[in-house]
Design a protein around this motif. Structure first.
Motif, PDB file in Angstrom:
ATOM      1  N   VAL A  90      36.249 -99.941  61.347  1.00  0.00           N
ATOM      2  CA  VAL A  90      36.026 -98.551  60.955  1.00  0.00           C
ATOM      3  C   VAL A  90      37.389 -97.981  60.583  1.00  0.00           C
ATOM      4  N   ALA A  91      37.527 -97.567  59.326  1.00  0.00           N
ATOM      5  CA  ALA A  91      38.767 -96.995  58.812  1.00  0.00           C
ATOM      6  C   ALA A  91      38.574 -95.485  58.671  1.00  0.00           C
ATOM      7  N   VAL A  92      39.423 -94.727  59.364  1.00  0.00           N
ATOM      8  CA  VAL A  92      39.294 -93.273  59.400  1.00  0.00           C
ATOM      9  C   VAL A  92      40.555 -92.651  58.823  1.00  0.00           C
ATOM     10  N   GLU A  93      40.366 -91.623  58.007  1.00  0.00           N
ATOM     11  CA  GLU A  93      41.540 -90.935  57.479  1.00  0.00           C
ATOM     12  C   GLU A  93      42.256 -90.230  58.620  1.00  0.00           C
ATOM     13  N   LEU A 123      38.989 -95.274  51.619  1.00  0.00           N
ATOM     14  CA  LEU A 123      39.504 -95.721  52.923  1.00  0.00           C
ATOM     15  C   LEU A 123      39.106 -97.165  53.190  1.00  0.00           C
ATOM     16  N   ALA A 124      37.842 -97.485  52.938  1.00  0.00           N
ATOM     17  CA  ALA A 124      37.369 -98.860  53.147  1.00  0.00           C
ATOM     18  C   ALA A 124      38.110 -99.823  52.226  1.00  0.00           C
ATOM     19  N   LEU A 125      38.280 -99.440  50.967  1.00  0.00           N
ATOM     20  CA  LEU A 125      39.011-100.290  50.020  1.00  0.00           C
ATOM     21  C   LEU A 125      40.475-100.453  50.437  1.00  0.00           C
ATOM     22  N   THR A 126      41.052 -99.398  50.973  1.00  0.00           N
ATOM     23  CA  THR A 126      42.436 -99.471  51.456  1.00  0.00           C
ATOM     24  C   THR A 126      42.548-100.515  52.548  1.00  0.00           C
ATOM     25  N   HIS A 127      41.604-100.501  53.471  1.00  0.00           N
ATOM     26  CA  HIS A 127      41.674-101.478  54.551  1.00  0.00           C
ATOM     27  C   HIS A 127      41.538-102.899  54.004  1.00  0.00           C
ATOM     28  N   LEU A 128      40.618-103.098  53.091  1.00  0.00           N
ATOM     29  CA  LEU A 128      40.435-104.440  52.536  1.00  0.00           C
ATOM     30  C   LEU A 128      41.678-104.892  51.771  1.00  0.00           C
ATOM     31  N   SER A 129      42.395-103.955  51.209  1.00  0.00           N
ATOM     32  CA  SER A 129      43.621-104.276  50.490  1.00  0.00           C
ATOM     33  C   SER A 129      44.798-104.525  51.430  1.00  0.00           C
ATOM     34  N   ARG A 165      33.066-106.257  56.816  1.00  0.00           N
ATOM     35  CA  ARG A 165      32.320-105.046  56.487  1.00  0.00           C
ATOM     36  C   ARG A 165      33.112-103.888  57.065  1.00  0.00           C
ATOM     37  N   VAL A 166      33.452-102.949  56.197  1.00  0.00           N
ATOM     38  CA  VAL A 166      34.273-101.814  56.598  1.00  0.00           C
ATOM     39  C   VAL A 166      33.483-100.524  56.405  1.00  0.00           C
ATOM     40  N   LEU A 167      33.490 -99.700  57.445  1.00  0.00           N
ATOM     41  CA  LEU A 167      32.930 -98.355  57.371  1.00  0.00           C
ATOM     42  C   LEU A 167      34.102 -97.402  57.236  1.00  0.00           C
ATOM     43  N   ASP A 178      31.475-104.053  51.763  1.00  0.00           N
ATOM     44  CA  ASP A 178      31.662-105.453  52.137  1.00  0.00           C
ATOM     45  C   ASP A 178      32.752-106.024  51.263  1.00  0.00           C
ATOM     46  N   GLY A 179      33.592-106.853  51.856  1.00  0.00           N
ATOM     47  CA  GLY A 179      34.665-107.417  51.057  1.00  0.00           C
ATOM     48  C   GLY A 179      35.185-108.732  51.573  1.00  0.00           C
ATOM     49  N   ARG A 180      35.741-109.459  50.649  1.00  0.00           N
ATOM     50  CA  ARG A 180      36.453-110.714  50.939  1.00  0.00           C
ATOM     51  C   ARG A 180      37.866-110.567  50.415  1.00  0.00           C
ATOM     52  N   GLY A 181      38.462-109.416  50.686  1.00  0.00           N
ATOM     53  CA  GLY A 181      39.788-109.121  50.186  1.00  0.00           C
ATOM     54  C   GLY A 181      39.742-107.949  49.233  1.00  0.00           C
TER      55      GLY A 181
END
Length: 171
Positions: free
Chosen positions: A68-71, A151-157, A5-7, A22-25
């Motif tokens: 937590v992914a922050v720009e 940002l959240a999608l970037t982290h999951l990627s 789970r990424v914020l 929420d992501g699994r990749g």
């Protein structure tokens, strides 16, 4: 399989975008919440920062993100805007660390490249790709919330699990 789970936080003093994903990749993702925290420009700086801090604390407590992914405040022409963005960013980073979350920063170009495939993508391109990747029925608005989701999608990627899934898909 590991889920995360990424914020995502797109920091700003007047408008601060947030998104919980929420992501699994990189390809198995779901939007949980998205919005913007607003503080009135007429309020004193300390009051505005206190409001942001309380909102960050509430978001972290409610959604319990793993990351937590922050720009990352990379470059701003306006020094005043850069200072305000930096203050909001610092609060987000500190609150996430205090809560025990993994904290990571991405530059605007990294986000655009990861989500839209080009580091020079415009706001609308990013919004359209966020809409497509999260399978949203409408374009995510305002742009601050879409940027936070990006940002959240970037982290999951870009996270190790995302890289593993991309490599497996290529094979």
């Amino acid at each position: 399989m590991f889920a995360s789970r990424v914020l995502g936080i797109d920091p700003g003093l007047t408008r601060c975008g947030y998104a919980v994903v929420d992501g699994r990749g990189p390809s198995n993702v779901r939007a949980v919440s998205m919005g913007v925290i607003r503080t009135p420009a007429s309020d004193p700086l300390a009051t505005r920062l206190a409001t942001l801090r309380m909102e960050f604390t509430s978001l972290i407590a409610e959604f319990e993100p793993d990351v937590v992914a922050v720009e990352q405040v990379f470059f701003q022409v306006n020094v005043r805007t850069a200072m305000a963005t930096g203050q909001a960013s610092g609060l987000a980073l500190a609150e996430a660390a205090i809560a025990g979350c993994e904290v990571i920063q991405y530059t605007p170009n990294q986000v655009k490249d990861a989500v839209a495939g080009w580091g020079g993508a415009g706001k609308e391109q990013v919004q359209k790709m966020v809409q497509a990747r999260l399978k949203l029925s409408t374009l995510p608005k305002p742009a601050d919330a879409a940027d936070a989701a990006a940002l959240a999608l970037t982290h999951l990627s870009m996270s190790p699990i995302g890289r593993q899934q991309r490599q497996a898909a290529v094979r």
